[in-house]
Write an enzyme that holds these catalytic residues in place. Structure first.
Site, short mmCIF file in Angstrom:
data_model
loop_
_atom_site.label_atom_id
_atom_site.label_comp_id
_atom_site.label_asym_id
_atom_site.label_seq_id
_atom_site.Cartn_x
_atom_site.Cartn_y
_atom_site.Cartn_z
N TYR A 52 27.78 -3.56 22.97
CA TYR A 52 28.21 -2.24 22.50
C TYR A 52 27.90 -1.17 23.54
O TYR A 52 26.77 -1.05 24.00
CB TYR A 52 27.53 -1.89 21.18
CG TYR A 52 27.97 -2.72 19.99
CD1 TYR A 52 29.11 -3.52 20.05
CD2 TYR A 52 27.26 -2.70 18.80
CE1 TYR A 52 29.51 -4.28 18.97
CE2 TYR A 52 27.66 -3.45 17.70
CZ TYR A 52 28.79 -4.25 17.80
OH TYR A 52 29.18 -4.99 16.71
N SER A 151 28.23 -14.90 13.68
CA SER A 151 29.28 -13.94 13.35
C SER A 151 30.62 -14.57 13.67
O SER A 151 30.76 -15.24 14.71
CB SER A 151 29.08 -12.65 14.17
OG SER A 151 30.04 -11.68 13.85
N TRP A 220 32.27 -6.72 8.39
CA TRP A 220 32.50 -5.68 9.40
C TRP A 220 33.91 -5.12 9.26
O TRP A 220 34.79 -5.75 8.70
CB TRP A 220 32.23 -6.18 10.81
CG TRP A 220 33.01 -7.33 11.37
CD1 TRP A 220 32.69 -8.65 11.32
CD2 TRP A 220 34.24 -7.27 12.12
NE1 TRP A 220 33.62 -9.41 11.98
CE2 TRP A 220 34.59 -8.59 12.49
CE3 TRP A 220 35.08 -6.22 12.53
CZ2 TRP A 220 35.74 -8.90 13.22
CZ3 TRP A 220 36.22 -6.52 13.26
CH2 TRP A 220 36.53 -7.84 13.60
N SER A 221 34.10 -3.89 9.76
CA SER A 221 35.35 -3.13 9.59
C SER A 221 35.77 -3.08 8.12
O SER A 221 36.90 -3.42 7.77
CB SER A 221 36.47 -3.72 10.45
OG SER A 221 36.27 -3.47 11.81
N GLY A 225 42.42 -0.94 8.24
CA GLY A 225 43.68 -1.19 7.55
C GLY A 225 44.33 -2.50 7.90
O GLY A 225 45.47 -2.51 8.36
N GLY A 226 43.65 -3.60 7.72
CA GLY A 226 44.26 -4.90 7.99
C GLY A 226 44.71 -5.02 9.42
O GLY A 226 43.97 -4.78 10.36
N PHE A 233 42.63 4.04 4.26
CA PHE A 233 42.82 5.31 3.56
C PHE A 233 44.08 6.04 4.02
O PHE A 233 44.36 7.15 3.57
CB PHE A 233 41.60 6.21 3.74
CG PHE A 233 40.31 5.57 3.30
CD1 PHE A 233 40.12 5.16 1.98
CD2 PHE A 233 39.29 5.34 4.21
CE1 PHE A 233 38.95 4.56 1.58
CE2 PHE A 233 38.10 4.73 3.81
CZ PHE A 233 37.93 4.35 2.49
#
Length: 311
Positions: A52, A151, A220-221, A225-226, A233
């Site tokens: 990160y 993960s 996670w996430s 939105g897919g 949203f």
């Protein structure tokens, strides 16, 4: 804030996790404000990864610098980090040498003597499970890592590792949201040839496998939105879903983020939701869904609005 006990571990963790993927450009005060918002809401679990930031360990380093935790403050936190991806070289490495060296880098960057949970960030096609086991055993024996997990791993990949490991795997972190939930939809769509959700993408039965194995799932996430850009949203992309979210947000008198959080935390697998926001207000909004008691009917209406086909 709901807290859950990890099977095969002594961890007692909030079911909301504060993630620090995007703090490289944040000031020390902004990072402290983000952590304070999470702590005030009852969050005690903080997620990192060695990749990160703009360079290895950058976000871990910013976190360590900004907080400079005392020993008592450190004991009140569960700090998780991940390793195994080399983003600038475009390959994965779960070798003994890479795991152990990256843990040393994470410890220095985070300014801590130990990591509570270390995850293997992505599967490595060239993984040697005995090397992973050797790394885990050494890191655990000297107190540098207390717990381990994975993960984005399938049941088969987990079984391959577990055949060599002495240390239990306590976490599997994977992408999951209302609009990205094939691991949950597959069980509903099983034996429905005409439904694309019946396709097996994860080795099959990942959620059920983790529940039986005592492995906590981290999502996670949770607001992504897919496969579409932006969040779920986005009313233009998901009008029906947003109508449902708005209706439930009004019913429960909570922000919309709380409803998307609650859809995940309502699942009986006792999943954790990993937040990626760097905005304290959104942390507070999302954590309001930690123990929101969505009914079955409400949960399935959200699933259908998010793309499920339920016969």
């Amino acid at each position: 804030m709901k807290h859950i006990s990890f099977p095969n571990s002594d961890l007692k963790a909030s079911n909301i996790v504060s993630g620090f993927m995007r703090i490289a450009e944040k000031s020390d005060q902004q990072i402290r404000d983000l952590v304070s918002a999470a702590r005030d809401a009852g969050v005690n679990y903080f997620d990192h990864a060695d990749i990160y930031g703009n360079r290895m360990h950058e976000c871990e380093e910013r976190f360590g610098e900004a907080l400079n935790l005392s020993s008592s403050e450190r004991e009140d936190m569960i700090i998780q980090t991940k390793t195994g991806i080399l983003p600038h070289d475009d390959y994965y490495d779960l070798s003994y040498e890479h795991i152990t060296s990256q843990v040393e880098g994470s410890l220095r960057a985070l300014r801590t003597d130990y990591i509570d949970v270390l995850l293997l960030h992505r599967p490595d096609a060239l993984v040697e499970p005995d090397e992973v086991a050797r790394a885990f055993d050494e890191l655990h024996s000297v107190g540098k890592v207390r717990n381990f997990g994975v993960s984005n791993h399938t049941p088969g990949q987990i079984d391959l590792l577990r055949a060599s490991l002495c240390q239990p795997l306590v976490v599997n972190q994977m992408q999951l949201s209302i609009t990205h939930s094939p691991t949950l939809a597959q069980g509903i769509a099983a034996n429905m040839l005409s439904d694309s959700q019946s396709a097996v993408r994860d080795g099959g039965g990942l959620v059920e496998y983790c529940r039986q194995a005592g492995i906590t799932i981290q999502a996670w996430s949770p607001f992504q939105g897919g496969t579409k850009p932006g969040t779920l949203f986005n009313r233009d992309s998901y009008p029906e879903l947003n109508n449902e979210i708005d209706s439930l947000a009004s019913t429960y008198d909570v922000p919309k983020e709380a409803i998307a959080t609650a859809w995940i935390t309502r699942h009986p697998a006792d999943m954790q939701v990993v937040l990626g926001t760097t905005t304290p207000a959104r942390v507070r909004a999302a954590t309001a869904g930690s123990d929101l008691p969505l009914t079955r009917a409400e949960w399935y209406r959200l699933a259908q609005a998010g793309g499920w086909s339920i016969p």
